[in-house]
Every structure is written in C-alpha cells, then in structure tokens.
Enzyme design. Structure first.
Site, PDB file in Angstrom:
ATOM      1  CD  GLU A 104      -1.056   0.634   3.667  1.00  0.00           C
ATOM      2  OE1 GLU A 104      -1.534   1.773   3.494  1.00  0.00           O
ATOM      3  OE2 GLU A 104      -1.220  -0.025   4.705  1.00  0.00           O
TER       4      GLU A 104
ATOM      5  CE  LYS B 143       0.685   1.770  14.681  1.00  0.00           C
ATOM      6  NZ  LYS B 143       0.638   2.124  13.272  1.00  0.00           N
TER       7      LYS B 143
HETATM    8  N1  PSU Z   1      -2.971   1.474  10.744  1.00  0.00           N
HETATM    9  C1  PSU Z   1      -1.642   1.429  10.940  1.00  0.00           C
HETATM   10  N2  PSU Z   1      -0.842   1.968   9.983  1.00  0.00           N
HETATM   11  C2  PSU Z   1      -1.353   2.520   8.833  1.00  0.00           C
HETATM   12  C3  PSU Z   1      -2.765   2.537   8.642  1.00  0.00           C
HETATM   13  C4  PSU Z   1      -3.532   1.998   9.629  1.00  0.00           C
HETATM   14  O1  PSU Z   1      -1.182   0.932  11.953  1.00  0.00           O
HETATM   15  O2  PSU Z   1      -0.585   3.015   7.990  1.00  0.00           O
HETATM   16  C5  PSU Z   1      -3.338   3.107   7.369  1.00  0.00           C
HETATM   17  C6  PSU Z   1      -3.601   1.980   6.349  1.00  0.00           C
HETATM   18  O3  PSU Z   1      -3.465   2.503   5.047  1.00  0.00           O
HETATM   19  C7  PSU Z   1      -5.058   1.645   6.603  1.00  0.00           C
HETATM   20  C8  PSU Z   1      -5.624   3.026   6.878  1.00  0.00           C
HETATM   21  O4  PSU Z   1      -5.711   1.018   5.515  1.00  0.00           O
HETATM   22  O5  PSU Z   1      -4.618   3.674   7.645  1.00  0.00           O
HETATM   23  C9  PSU Z   1      -6.933   2.956   7.626  1.00  0.00           C
HETATM   24  O6  PSU Z   1      -7.495   4.224   7.697  1.00  0.00           O
HETATM   25  P1  PSU Z   1      -8.993   4.407   8.269  1.00  0.00           P
HETATM   26  O7  PSU Z   1      -8.896   4.051   9.721  1.00  0.00           O
HETATM   27  O8  PSU Z   1      -9.312   5.847   8.043  1.00  0.00           O
HETATM   28  O9  PSU Z   1      -9.867   3.473   7.470  1.00  0.00           O
END
Ligand code: PSU
Ligand code: MN
Length: 304
Positions: free
Chosen positions: A24, A158
């Site tokens: 990604e 996390k």
């Molecule tokens: N969690 C992490 N590192 C990240 C992300 C999430 O520990 O880099 C990033 C990833 O790209 C994930 C996105 O798909 O954040 C999720 O965002 P949201 O919670 O807005 O869906």
C-alpha cells in the site's frame, strides 16, 4: 477495463507468471514522515525481491492507477503534499477526476485484485476505533477483507483501535483471522496480546491453501494474516498505553474525525515516542513482507 500502469518489473513478473506482492502507499504518505517513509518503502521492496517475489507498490498518480512504482515515482510520492488518502469510497472518483492518491488497505486490495495479485503486505490494518459506539468510526478495510479475494499480511492491530471489537466485526463479516505461528492475536508493537486469534497457521503453504479453498468453495473475500513483530523489536504495551491515550484525547479535543483520525494518531505516536515506534514499525513491515512473499510463492506453485 481500467488502464493499469505497471512498473517494468511487475510487467515482467506478470508475463513470466511469477510471484508478486502488493504494497500500500498510505503508509508512505500518511503513516511515516519523509525521508524515512521512502527509505522504508525501498527496503521493503528489496526484502520482497531478495525473498523471491516482485514488489508492487500501488498508488494513483494523476488519475492513473499504478501497480508497481518506479524509484522516481516513489520518491515523488513520498515528498508530495496534499495527497488524497483513498479507500473504497473515493478510489474511483480519484481515478475519474485525474487526482493523485495513496491507497489504504481497502483500496490496495481492490487494485491488487484488478491486477491479478493475491497477496499484500502492510503494517497495520484499519479497524474499529475506540469510542466507535459514539463515533461509528469503523474502517472500510474490514468490509473490504470480506469482499475482495486478497490475503493481507499485517502485524495485528494497533492499540489505537478497539481490538476486541475489530475482531468481532471481522468475524461478523466472515473474514478468517489467522495468527501466524502462535495462538494469540498479535498487538502490532507487541507480539502477544490477551486475545486468542480465531485461527492459527504455522507455515505459508497452509495459508496459501486456505486462500485457494475460499475460491474453490465460492466464498468471496480475503484473509487477514496476523504476523507477530519479531522478538527484539517489540515495544512494551505499558510504555505505549499512556502515549496512545494522550494521542487519542488530543484527537478528541481537536475534533479530528473521519479519514483524519488514523493519520493524526499515527503522527502523534511517532512524535511522542521520538522515533521509537518508527523503528519497530519498520521491523514489522519488513517481517510481513517476507511472510507475504512466501505465501505468494506457495500460491504460484499451487497454480501450476
Ligand atoms: N494502521 C496502521 N498503519 C497505517 C494505517 C492503519 O497501523 O498506515 C493506514 C492503512 O493505510 C489503513 C488506513 O488502511 O490507515 C486505515 O485508515 P482508516 O482508519 O481511516 O480506514
Ligand atoms: Mn475511519
């Protein structure tokens, strides 16, 4: 069909039918600071090559879907400002309007599937945020795992997330959550958590077979592989807990919402740990890339 721009090495791997691992780009633009973001992305790509597959970092550049970035494109993306963070909801709009965006787990899965790539490595997935019973903040990543047939290797979730609720939603959505080589669901910066993962597998071949079996029996969607951070790179949960709580309360008091929440929390945790979280993050992403490569290689042997 959408016109996909492949990097030279991904194009060659596609022609040869060899293993490819998707990566990604939101982790680059919204997950880590420059220049470490580009350094890490480059290292992770190198890990995948060394382990015997081809890396395909995915992003939308000026309305064009790129599967595999050339080194100069990766450099430019890592330094760019105002890059959109694309998920299922806005991926098509960005392509249609000529925008530039980094792909989250959800959008990377969609793009990987369009490109015929079945395995994807990242750090952490999005999930159910703390306080979701008020905010309704649940990442589209979870529903994507239920819909799109890509196996995603991450280091668990996390503690910025409500991990038990995240596992509940994944179960409701019918997503296999497989801990690699241990019983407990890994907690991103720590290998172990108090939660037992729903499934456990101990080698890449089992994971590849399970991926194929979903297709054989006609189930849509992918799998989440929860790969524990290597021992020695862990950060104790009690060190991080107050930092996460502080980041969370700052987000609440500043009214951060929607797409902004995850990048805000990640950024504050990097700042508050003075880079320690970054070192651990790098180690676990590289570890995930190596496991994803093994799975992709097993899948290519199953195909022939
Ligand atoms: N969690 C992490 N590192 C990240 C992300 C999430 O520990 O880099 C990033 C990833 O790209 C994930 C996105 O798909 O954040 C999720 O965002 P949201 O919670 O807005 O869906
Ligand atoms: Mn969200």
């Amino acid at each position: 069909m959408i016109d996909i721009q492949y990097s030279a090495e991904v194009q060659a791997a596609k022609s040869a039918g060899t293993a490819i691992v998707a990566l990604e780009s939101t982790i680059i633009t919204h997950g880590m600071p420059y220049p470490q973001n580009v350094e890490v992305a480059t290292l992770v790509e190198q890990d995948i090559r060394q382990a015997g597959a081809t890396p395909a970092t995915i992003a939308v550049l000026d309305g064009c879907l790129h599967v595999g970035l050339e080194a100069d494109q990766l450099q430019a993306l890592g330094q760019a400002t105002g890059v959109a963070k694309l998920s299922r909801a806005d991926f098509a709009a960005c392509l249609a309007t000529g925008g530039t965006g980094a792909t989250t787990v959800a959008a990377t899965m969609i793009a990987a599937h369009l490109a015929g790539i079945e395995v994807f490595a990242t750090g952490g997935i999005g999930g159910v945020h703390k306080g979701a019973e008020q905010s309704f903040d649940i990442s589209a990543d979870l529903m994507e795992l239920a819909a799109t047939p890509v196996t995603v290797v991450a280091a668990g979730a996390k503690a910025i997330l409500d991990v038990p609720k995240t596992l509940e939603v994944l179960e409701t959505q019918g997503v296999p959550v497989i801990a690699y080589g241990q019983d407990s669901f890994p907690a991103f910066w720590s290998a172990q958590s108090d939660l037992t993962a729903p499934l456990r597998m101990d080698n890449a071949m089992q994971i590849a077979r399970a991926h194929k079996m979903r297709q054989t029996i006609g189930l849509p969607g992918g799998q989440l592989i929860a790969n524990p951070i290597p021992k020695g790179d862990e950060i104790a949960a009690d060190i991080l807990a107050p930092i996460i709580a502080q980041a969370q309360s700052e987000a609440d008091s500043q009214g951060v919402s929607g797409k902004g929440v995850t990048p805000f929390l990640l950024q504050r945790i990097f700042e508050l740990t003075e880079g320690r979280s970054l070192t651990a993050n790098i180690a676990l992403v590289r570890n995930n890339a190596r496991l994803a490569t093994q799975i992709a290689r097993e899948l290519s042997t199953l195909r022939t």
